[in-house]
Design a protein around this motif. Structure first.
Motif, mmCIF file in Angstrom:
data_model
loop_
_atom_site.group_PDB
_atom_site.id
_atom_site.type_symbol
_atom_site.label_atom_id
_atom_site.label_comp_id
_atom_site.label_asym_id
_atom_site.label_seq_id
_atom_site.Cartn_x
_atom_site.Cartn_y
_atom_site.Cartn_z
ATOM 1 N N UNK A 73 0.850 -1.199 0.000
ATOM 2 C CA UNK A 73 0.000 0.000 0.000
ATOM 3 C C UNK A 73 0.888 1.253 0.000
ATOM 4 N N UNK A 74 0.483 2.230 -0.801
ATOM 5 C CA UNK A 74 1.315 3.421 -0.943
ATOM 6 C C UNK A 74 0.420 4.653 -1.081
ATOM 7 N N UNK A 75 0.887 5.751 -0.524
ATOM 8 C CA UNK A 75 0.183 7.022 -0.690
ATOM 9 C C UNK A 75 0.609 7.637 -2.026
ATOM 10 N N UNK A 76 -0.196 8.535 -2.536
ATOM 11 C CA UNK A 76 0.084 9.099 -3.853
ATOM 12 C C UNK A 76 -0.263 10.573 -3.881
ATOM 13 N N UNK A 77 0.612 11.362 -4.457
ATOM 14 C CA UNK A 77 0.341 12.782 -4.650
ATOM 15 C C UNK A 77 0.784 13.179 -6.042
ATOM 16 N N UNK A 78 0.048 14.101 -6.639
ATOM 17 C CA UNK A 78 0.422 14.577 -7.972
ATOM 18 C C UNK A 78 0.503 16.096 -7.932
ATOM 19 N N UNK A 101 6.252 18.348 -0.385
ATOM 20 C CA UNK A 101 5.745 17.011 -0.037
ATOM 21 C C UNK A 101 6.912 16.058 0.248
ATOM 22 N N UNK A 146 7.787 14.289 4.074
ATOM 23 C CA UNK A 146 7.510 12.859 4.223
ATOM 24 C C UNK A 146 8.782 12.052 3.968
ATOM 25 N N UNK A 151 8.246 9.885 -8.341
ATOM 26 C CA UNK A 151 7.876 8.938 -9.391
ATOM 27 C C UNK A 151 7.968 9.662 -10.732
ATOM 28 N N UNK A 204 5.183 6.703 0.133
ATOM 29 C CA UNK A 204 4.400 7.612 -0.715
ATOM 30 C C UNK A 204 5.134 7.858 -2.028
ATOM 31 N N UNK A 213 4.181 11.894 -7.831
ATOM 32 C CA UNK A 213 4.158 11.778 -9.296
ATOM 33 C C UNK A 213 4.534 13.130 -9.916
#
Lengths: 158, 267
Positions: B5-10, B20, B24, B30, B49, B52
């Motif tokens: 499981x991974x958090x994601x931000x764009x 960010x 963190x 990514x 996390x 992106x």
């Protein structure tokens, strides 16, 4: 930041809106969430190309892309190639030239060949090989696949 | 495969991305994902996390200045670079990017991702060292510029620290470059590689024989001088299923000679 996200993706002309986990690979979204099982998972390590799809006009391996990365994009899968029951030129050429045996790699081969022929309608043999280098077939030895793509290119340019 | 499981931000700006990443500890950038997603499958890396970078337009594109200097955004894909008219100013760039992996990987994989992952078998680290590229690294405290020689620090380790991003690759003008490699199949992973550049003095960078590219600056591109420089470099290449240490040493010496000759014969 969140571990899931609402995405909207167009696949073969149909818009799908789903809540997906960030960890979900695009191939799982296509196969499991949208139930389009034409695209295959061969190696799951980015080597075999069986999961190849076209995202916004670009050929990609959908096991090396997250579904969230495809948010807002337009995707073409093997299901989108045929118009009803009639096989398009490329698929008919695969059939005519015995370009498949077990068929597992075929969806990826077809998408790679589709992407190649759009960019280069008259590829040389070397260009066909380079265009399909990301796709592995363990049955045919490739020659019949090259012949099918070459024949399709000729038919399409008639 | 199911990833952990991974958090994601764009993020939509570099500043936001840096914030960010800084806030963190377990967050990783990514880019194209052609390395990152596979190492996550193998659990070789398990970031908490992913940030992106795809929406950061400022990190894309290639610019050619009047003096021939190229500025490459790290989110430029291999395919973008291969088809770029500007990048033809330094032809070796497109030539090498066209032989990385396959169509699909070239369509997604990025220049910055290749450099920042710094896998010792990657094509671009030795190439960047040989042609004297400079890397701009941004953090919340501002920007700094490091040379390619200083950029690669260890296996999977570069000068881009926690909370930082590679934001630009600057490449000086020049054409007399070459890249020679023995690979696993056509366009496959390098078993040994050598990049050479003869713009002013000769610079040869060896790949796959140490944690980071090994820079050699022999006095001439003559075969004898290049062989001597490779032997004097004190390299002890790693052994793996593809090549013993001795064989890899033999390969890299031959490749260094080949690359130096090709670069010096080029106009």
């Amino acid at each position: 930041m969140s571990s899931s996200r609402q995405i909207a993706v167009t696949i073969n002309g149909t818009v799908y809106e789903r809540e997906v986990e960030a960890r979900k690979l695009l191939i799982h979204f296509i196969r499991d969430d949208v139930d389009l099982t034409g695209s295959h998972i061969g190696c799951d390590t980015g080597n075999c190309g069986a999961c190849s799809v076209i995202v916004d006009g670009t050929l990609v391996k959908s096991c090396m892309m997250l579904a969230v990365q495809a948010d807002g994009s337009s995707i073409e899968t093997v299901e989108g190639l045929a118009n009803g029951d009639e096989l398009p030129v490329l698929q008919q050429a695969f059939s005519d030239h015995h370009a498949l045996q077990c068929g597992y790699c075929t969806p990826g081969m077809l998408m790679s060949a589709t992407a190649l022929l759009r960019m280069n309608p008259k590829p040389s043999e070397d260009e066909i090989k380079k265009g399909l280098q990301g796709n592995i077939c363990r049955c045919t030895g490739y020659w019949n696949i090259f012949e099918a793509v070459s024949a399709a290119a000729e038919r399409m340019s008639e | 495969m199911l990833l952990r499981e991974v958090e994601y931000a764009k993020p939509t700006s570099v500043a936001q991305a840096l914030a960010i990443l800084s806030e963190n500890d377990g967050a990783r950038a990514l880019a194209g994902g052609q390395t990152m997603i596979n190492v996550m499958k193998a659990r070789a890396a398990s970031p908490d996390a992913l940030v992106d970078l795809a929406a950061l337009e400022g990190l894309k594109g290639i610019e050619l200045a009047g003096d021939g200097t190229l500025s490459i955004g790290p989110m430029t894909t291999y395919t973008d670079l291969v088809v770029s008219a500007e990048a033809k100013a330094r032809p070796i760039l497109g030539e090498v990017c066209a032989q990385i992996a396959d169509v699909q990987v070239r369509n997604r994989g990025t220049i910055g991702g290749n450099l920042c992952s710094n896998d010792p078998t990657n094509h671009l680290p030795p190439l960047m060292v040989s042609i004297g590229a400079q890397m701009t690294i941004a953090g919340q405290g501002g920007e700094r510029v490091v040379t390619a020689d200083e950029f690669f620090l260890g296996v999977y380790l570069t000068a881009v620290g926690p909370g930082e991003l590679l934001t630009k690759i600057t490449i000086p003008a020049g054409k007399r470059d070459a890249f020679a490699a023995v690979t696993l199949g056509v366009d496959g992973t390098c078993i040994a590689s050598a990049a050479a550049s003869v713009n002013g003095s000769l610079r040869i960078a060896l790949g796959c024989v140490d944690a980071t590219p090994v820079l050699l600056q022999p006095a001439s591109a003559d075969e004898g001088a290049v062989r001597e420089a490779v032997r004097a470099a004190g390299i002890d290449p790693p052994a793996d299923v593809h090549a013993s240490s001795e064989y890899r040493m033999h390969l890299v010496e031959v490749l260094a000679v080949r690359a130096a000759r090709q670069a010096s014969e080029r106009n």
